[in-house]
Scaffold this active site. Structure first.
Site, PDB file in Angstrom:
ATOM      1  N   GLY A  32      -2.272   6.934   0.598  1.00 51.34           N
ATOM      2  CA  GLY A  32      -3.344   5.942   0.589  1.00 51.34           C
ATOM      3  C   GLY A  32      -3.244   4.951  -0.554  1.00 51.34           C
ATOM      4  O   GLY A  32      -2.197   4.826  -1.187  1.00 51.34           O
ATOM      5  N   ALA A  33      -4.363   4.237  -0.814  1.00 51.85           N
ATOM      6  CA  ALA A  33      -4.364   3.092  -1.735  1.00 51.85           C
ATOM      7  C   ALA A  33      -3.219   2.164  -1.314  1.00 51.85           C
ATOM      8  O   ALA A  33      -2.314   1.848  -2.090  1.00 51.85           O
ATOM      9  CB  ALA A  33      -4.253   3.520  -3.197  1.00 51.85           C
ATOM     10  N   GLU A  36       1.532  -3.563   0.343  1.00 55.41           N
ATOM     11  CA  GLU A  36       2.526  -4.149   1.270  1.00 55.41           C
ATOM     12  C   GLU A  36       3.719  -3.229   1.511  1.00 55.41           C
ATOM     13  O   GLU A  36       4.370  -3.321   2.548  1.00 55.41           O
ATOM     14  CB  GLU A  36       3.007  -5.513   0.742  1.00 55.41           C
ATOM     15  CG  GLU A  36       2.076  -6.661   1.062  1.00 55.41           C
ATOM     16  CD  GLU A  36       1.918  -6.916   2.567  1.00 55.41           C
ATOM     17  OE1 GLU A  36       2.925  -6.874   3.297  1.00 55.41           O
ATOM     18  OE2 GLU A  36       0.781  -7.140   3.003  1.00 55.41           O
ATOM     19  N   HIS A  38       3.610   0.077   1.870  1.00 52.64           N
ATOM     20  CA  HIS A  38       3.195   0.949   2.967  1.00 52.64           C
ATOM     21  C   HIS A  38       3.175   0.173   4.288  1.00 52.64           C
ATOM     22  O   HIS A  38       3.581   0.682   5.330  1.00 52.64           O
ATOM     23  CB  HIS A  38       1.784   1.500   2.715  1.00 52.64           C
ATOM     24  CG  HIS A  38       1.647   2.360   1.491  1.00 52.64           C
ATOM     25  ND1 HIS A  38       0.939   1.981   0.384  1.00 52.64           N
ATOM     26  CD2 HIS A  38       2.131   3.600   1.219  1.00 52.64           C
ATOM     27  CE1 HIS A  38       0.974   2.946  -0.520  1.00 52.64           C
ATOM     28  NE2 HIS A  38       1.693   3.938  -0.048  1.00 52.64           N
ATOM     29  N   GLN A  62       1.593  18.581  -4.686  1.00 50.43           N
ATOM     30  CA  GLN A  62       2.776  17.911  -5.235  1.00 50.43           C
ATOM     31  C   GLN A  62       2.522  17.332  -6.628  1.00 50.43           C
ATOM     32  O   GLN A  62       3.394  16.703  -7.199  1.00 50.43           O
ATOM     33  CB  GLN A  62       3.305  16.840  -4.279  1.00 50.43           C
ATOM     34  CG  GLN A  62       2.438  15.605  -4.143  1.00 50.43           C
ATOM     35  CD  GLN A  62       2.934  14.721  -3.019  1.00 50.43           C
ATOM     36  OE1 GLN A  62       2.862  15.067  -1.852  1.00 50.43           O
ATOM     37  NE2 GLN A  62       3.467  13.548  -3.366  1.00 50.43           N
ATOM     38  N   SER A 188       1.080   2.427  -5.556  1.00 49.60           N
ATOM     39  CA  SER A 188      -0.367   2.595  -5.709  1.00 49.60           C
ATOM     40  C   SER A 188      -0.722   2.794  -7.179  1.00 49.60           C
ATOM     41  O   SER A 188      -1.820   2.467  -7.616  1.00 49.60           O
ATOM     42  CB  SER A 188      -0.842   3.803  -4.901  1.00 49.60           C
ATOM     43  OG  SER A 188      -0.413   3.696  -3.565  1.00 49.60           O
TER      44      SER A 188
HETATM   45  P1  AMP Z   1       2.917   7.107  -1.297  1.00 45.28           P
HETATM   46  O1  AMP Z   1       1.610   6.692  -0.727  1.00 45.28           O
HETATM   47  O2  AMP Z   1       3.211   6.520  -2.638  1.00 45.28           O
HETATM   48  O3  AMP Z   1       3.174   8.591  -1.197  1.00 45.28           O
HETATM   49  O4  AMP Z   1       4.023   6.450  -0.354  1.00 45.28           O
HETATM   50  C1  AMP Z   1       4.022   6.656   1.027  1.00 45.28           C
HETATM   51  C2  AMP Z   1       5.288   6.106   1.604  1.00 45.28           C
HETATM   52  O5  AMP Z   1       5.399   4.720   1.301  1.00 45.28           O
HETATM   53  C3  AMP Z   1       6.547   6.772   1.012  1.00 45.28           C
HETATM   54  O6  AMP Z   1       7.510   6.958   2.035  1.00 45.28           O
HETATM   55  C4  AMP Z   1       7.003   5.769  -0.012  1.00 45.28           C
HETATM   56  O7  AMP Z   1       8.391   5.828  -0.275  1.00 45.28           O
HETATM   57  C5  AMP Z   1       6.636   4.465   0.665  1.00 45.28           C
HETATM   58  N1  AMP Z   1       6.487   3.399  -0.328  1.00 45.28           N
HETATM   59  C6  AMP Z   1       5.734   3.428  -1.446  1.00 45.28           C
HETATM   60  N2  AMP Z   1       5.904   2.288  -2.154  1.00 45.28           N
HETATM   61  C7  AMP Z   1       6.795   1.537  -1.456  1.00 45.28           C
HETATM   62  C8  AMP Z   1       7.392   0.248  -1.666  1.00 45.28           C
HETATM   63  N3  AMP Z   1       7.111  -0.487  -2.729  1.00 45.28           N
HETATM   64  N4  AMP Z   1       8.257  -0.205  -0.741  1.00 45.28           N
HETATM   65  C9  AMP Z   1       8.572   0.550   0.350  1.00 45.28           C
HETATM   66  N5  AMP Z   1       8.043   1.756   0.604  1.00 45.28           N
HETATM   67  C10 AMP Z   1       7.166   2.248  -0.289  1.00 45.28           C
END
Ligand code: AMP
Length: 294
Positions: A32-33, A36, A38, A62, A188
């Site tokens: 969440g949060a 672009e 995501h 985690q 995030s």
């Molecule tokens: P998170 O919410 O940080 O656990 O990320 C969820 C998914 O989004 C994961 O597969 C991350 O690798 C991907 N993600 C997070 N930040 C980015 C970014 N800047 N560019 C591309 N994918 C991202």
């Protein structure tokens, strides 16, 4: 878009969607949060399947002690607005109690050696938490495709290995990192950076860009490139480096000589915020040195 917080409601919705003609389901797991980065996963998901589901779950297992689980940004209402605008069919946002039944999972997934280095060494238990929650999400959604960002490069490799070794019938697709206009990888966690910390954090993409430039200039000594990144980060005001290395893109083994598709990986703290980033290094083939046959 259906916003669901229970596993039962999720199972029912998935049955209904499949009955209604959904043939392929793509899952985008997130905490969440949303930003672009995501949303680029969501858009890639839409090209990969006819139905897109997103999970929003700040997974406590985690996070280590003192790793900011309680302060991790949460923005469910805005997240749902963003996802609804992207034609997402299901947003699944369960509580920790719903996911784990009140306690932590007794049965967990061992991420193996790939999960023991770099992020795994700095954050013991992190990848066991990641693999376990992703395995649960795969069990719940039975997705055809799951999308992960290259931003969390080690996570991508660990998940691919889990899918291979445990025979999950899901195709894992990787999506390139989306960056701010100033080069900082979107995360995030960036919202917790003060403007001065944000500026300090730019040392991270700068170190990666310099590593890329060295590789393009023909530097083939991977250790020299890694040393250069380490000293640049060590000198950067407000930045506390954890690791910086040049690794094999499949095994994460540190390289001595630059190989094709080598990956530069970095972790550093800026204030209370731990940031990770990485970039591919395009090794100049030895044959392209001046005068050599192409
Ligand atoms: P998170 O919410 O940080 O656990 O990320 C969820 C998914 O989004 C994961 O597969 C991350 O690798 C991907 N993600 C997070 N930040 C980015 C970014 N800047 N560019 C591309 N994918 C991202």
């Amino acid at each position: 878009m259906r916003v669901l917080d229970s596993k039962d409601a999720l199972r029912e919705s998935l049955v209904e969607l499949r009955r209604g003609g959904a043939e392929t389901i793509a899952l985008v797991p997130t905490m969440g949060a949303l930003h672009e980065g995501h949303l680029s996963l969501v858009r890639a998901a839409r090209s990969a399947a006819d139905t897109v589901a997103v999970s929003i779950f700040v997974n406590p297992t985690q996070f280590g002690h003192d790793e900011g689980f309680a302060t991790y940004p949460r923005a469910l209402k805005r997240d749902c607005e963003l996802l609804a605008a992207e034609d997402v069919a299901i947003a699944f946002a369960p509580s920790a109690r719903e996911m784990y039944g009140g306690g932590e999972a007794d049965v967990t997934v061992d991420p193996g050696p790939l999960g023991a280095v770099f992020e795994g060494a700095s954050r013991p238990g992190h990848f066991a938490g990641v693999c376990t929650v992703v395995a649960k999400l795969f069990g719940l959604f039975a997705p055809d495709v799951a999308l992960f960002g290259e931003k969390d490069y080690q996570q991508l490799l660990v998940i691919r290995r889990m899918v291979r070794d445990l025979d999950f019938p899901v195709r894992v697709l990787a999506v390139p990192t989306v960056r701010d206009t100033d080069g900082l990888a979107l995360s995030s966690r960036n919202t917790a950076l003060s403007p001065a910390e944000h500026t300090a954090a730019l040392a991270i993409p700068r170190a990666l860009a310099d590593a890329g430039a060295a590789a393009e200039r023909g530097e083939r000594d991977a250790r020299a490139i890694a040393d250069e990144m380490r000293s640049a980060l060590a000198c950067a005001p407000g930045v506390e480096p954890d690791y910086a290395d040049v690794v094999n893109p499949d095994t994460l083994e540190p390289l001595t000589a630059l190989a094709a598709d080598a990956r530069a990986i970095v972790a550093a703290s800026v204030g209370d915020v731990r940031l990770i980033d990485n970039a591919p290094l395009a090794a100049v083939p030895a044959a392209s040195t001046p005068g050599a046959p192409r």
